[in-house]
Design an enzyme around this catalytic site. Structure first.
Site, mmCIF file in Angstrom:
data_model
loop_
_atom_site.group_PDB
_atom_site.id
_atom_site.type_symbol
_atom_site.label_atom_id
_atom_site.label_comp_id
_atom_site.label_asym_id
_atom_site.label_seq_id
_atom_site.Cartn_x
_atom_site.Cartn_y
_atom_site.Cartn_z
ATOM 1 N N LEU A 144 23.811 54.958 31.999
ATOM 2 C CA LEU A 144 24.715 54.631 30.897
ATOM 3 C C LEU A 144 26.143 54.870 31.374
ATOM 4 C CD1 LEU A 144 23.905 53.989 27.927
ATOM 5 C CD2 LEU A 144 24.232 56.410 27.423
ATOM 6 N N HIS A 145 26.942 53.810 31.431
ATOM 7 C CA HIS A 145 28.322 54.048 31.860
ATOM 8 C C HIS A 145 29.312 53.020 31.323
ATOM 9 C CE1 HIS A 145 27.332 50.841 34.674
ATOM 10 N NE2 HIS A 145 28.625 50.713 34.908
ATOM 11 N N ARG A 146 28.828 51.978 30.610
ATOM 12 C CA ARG A 146 29.761 50.962 30.112
ATOM 13 C C ARG A 146 30.728 51.591 29.114
ATOM 14 N NH1 ARG A 146 29.601 47.018 33.332
ATOM 15 N NH2 ARG A 146 27.483 46.782 34.034
#
Ligand code: UD1
Length: 367
Positions: free
Chosen positions: A205-207
């Site tokens: 998860l990094h957006r």
């Protein structure tokens, strides 16, 4: 032929490794240099991948580091212009859709240097994604557009790109996956973590759209905590996400070890380690682009926490489903995989481990 190959951020490394290997087969025809912009710089985000993939040390490291989009893009352009002027390449090769990809493309084109884009034509149609802007700017300028599927060819044709510039060659990231699959399978990571194959999920998860807003990030973590009551989640955390979770006081959602049912946060993992975890996972939850493709080839169910994807082929023929970031939708999708209702996919055309070879053959023919 003098080529400058450009990498900058983590997802670039596994795309560039097979290209360098394929170029090395023609030492009498190709001289190549590797430029690292330094967009990613932590050992675990950069050097670890060079080690795992057997990539050469970059000939030039621009050392740009983090910053706002304009700051990072501008600094890369200024530094890369000097490199191009000094080294006078015949061609610059860029991969993917990160800021380094776009910055180096614009710089080279303005100096009259030809540019090849590997992984061209992908479109999410979501202009709030910085990567979509990078993809559009890069593709409109490039001389050689190498695509991973026919949908990408169509996107480019619709945008007016001349067909003779478009080459459907397959997926270089899958070249890397197929090459390292057996080696990665032999790692003893599951034993080390005390996990059984098929008894856990992995998460990335990094957006910005998922992690930069406290309410959205909290909603996602709540849904994942519910899922983790049944299926522990291993979460190699991106530095951006760690920073945000700490800033928003959300680190309480993370557990301290793989034995506790919950979301277990680890440092970012190397390429081989993470491939090992993914190939044995029951389920992958992600907002990454690359993982949607990797899970398609591995045949592992992938739940993508985004409303759109620039890689629709992974939903059409692969194992990927898009659920957005609504907690109920994330939970329902995971429940259906756990209930045995995962989509079974197949591997897209030309994702066969030979894309880099095809790209180099095109370059040798055309330059
Ligand atoms: C970048 C790419 C994204 C890609 C992702 C993969 C752009 C616009 N975004 O996003 O497309 O999916 O890489 O990881 O190019 N940081 C560190 N150490 C590092 C790198 C970053 O701590 O080595 C932290 C910094 O606080 C930085 C933040 O992460 O500000 C974001 O880094 P940045 O490169 O701007 O974007 P990513 O979110 O990594």
């Amino acid at each position: 032929m003098k080529i400058i190959n450009v990498v900058g951020a983590r997802p670039n490394f596994m795309k560039m490794a097979p290209l360098i290997e394929a170029m090395n087969r023609y030492p009498e025809r190709i001289v190549h240099l590797l430029v690292h912009t330094g967009q990613h710089y932590d050992r675990r985000m950069s050097q670890a991948f060079f080690d795992d993939l057997g990539m050469p040390v970059p000939d030039i490291d621009l050392g740009i580091g983090s910053g706002s989009h304009a700051e990072q893009t501008g600094k890369i352009m200024i530094a890369f212009e000097k490199v191009c002027e000094e080294r006078q390449p015949d061609l610059v090769v860029v991969v993917g859709d990160v800021n380094s990809t776009m910055a180096c493309t614009i710089t080279a084109k303005k100096l009259g240097i030809k540019v090849a884009h590997v992984e061209a034509g992908l479109r999410s149609r979501d202009m709030t994604m910085p990567e979509e802007i990078n993809r559009l700017c890069t593709d409109v300028l490039c001389d050689y557009l190498f695509t991973t599927d026919r949908l990408a060819d169509r996107n480019l044709e619709r945008e007016g790109v001349l067909p003779e510039r478009i080459f459907f060659v397959g997926n270089v990231m899958i070249d890397t996956l197929l090459k390292h699959r057996a080696l990665s399978a032999r790692l003893g990571l599951l034993e080390q973590y005390g996990l059984q194959p098929g008894s856990y999920a992995t998460l990335t998860l990094h957006r910005p759209s998922n992690v930069d807003d406290p309410a959205i990030l909290q909603g996602i973590l709540e849904a994942l905590t519910e899922i983790a009551r049944e299926l522990p989640i291993v979460f190699p955390i991106h530095p951006r996400t760690r920073k945000m979770a700490e800033q928003f006081g959300l680190s309480r959602y993370f557990t301290s070890g793989p034995q506790v049912k919950g979301i277990w946060v680890t440092e970012p993992l190397g390429y081989l380690e993470f491939l090992h975890l993914n190939m044995h996972a029951k389920l992958v939850l992600t907002d990454s682009g690359g993982l949607q493709e990797e899970t398609t080839v591995l045949g592992i169910p992938c739940i993508t926490l985004r409303h759109n994807t620039e890689r629709p082929i992974t939903c059409e023929v692969g194992t990927n489903i898009l659920v957005g970031n609504d907690p109920a939708a994330i939970f329902a999708a995971a429940r259906s995989v756990l209930a045995g209702q995962a989509v079974s996919g197949r591997v897209p055309e030309l994702w066969d481990g030979r894309a880099a070879e095809r790209i180099v053959a095109v370059l040798l023919n055309h330059l």
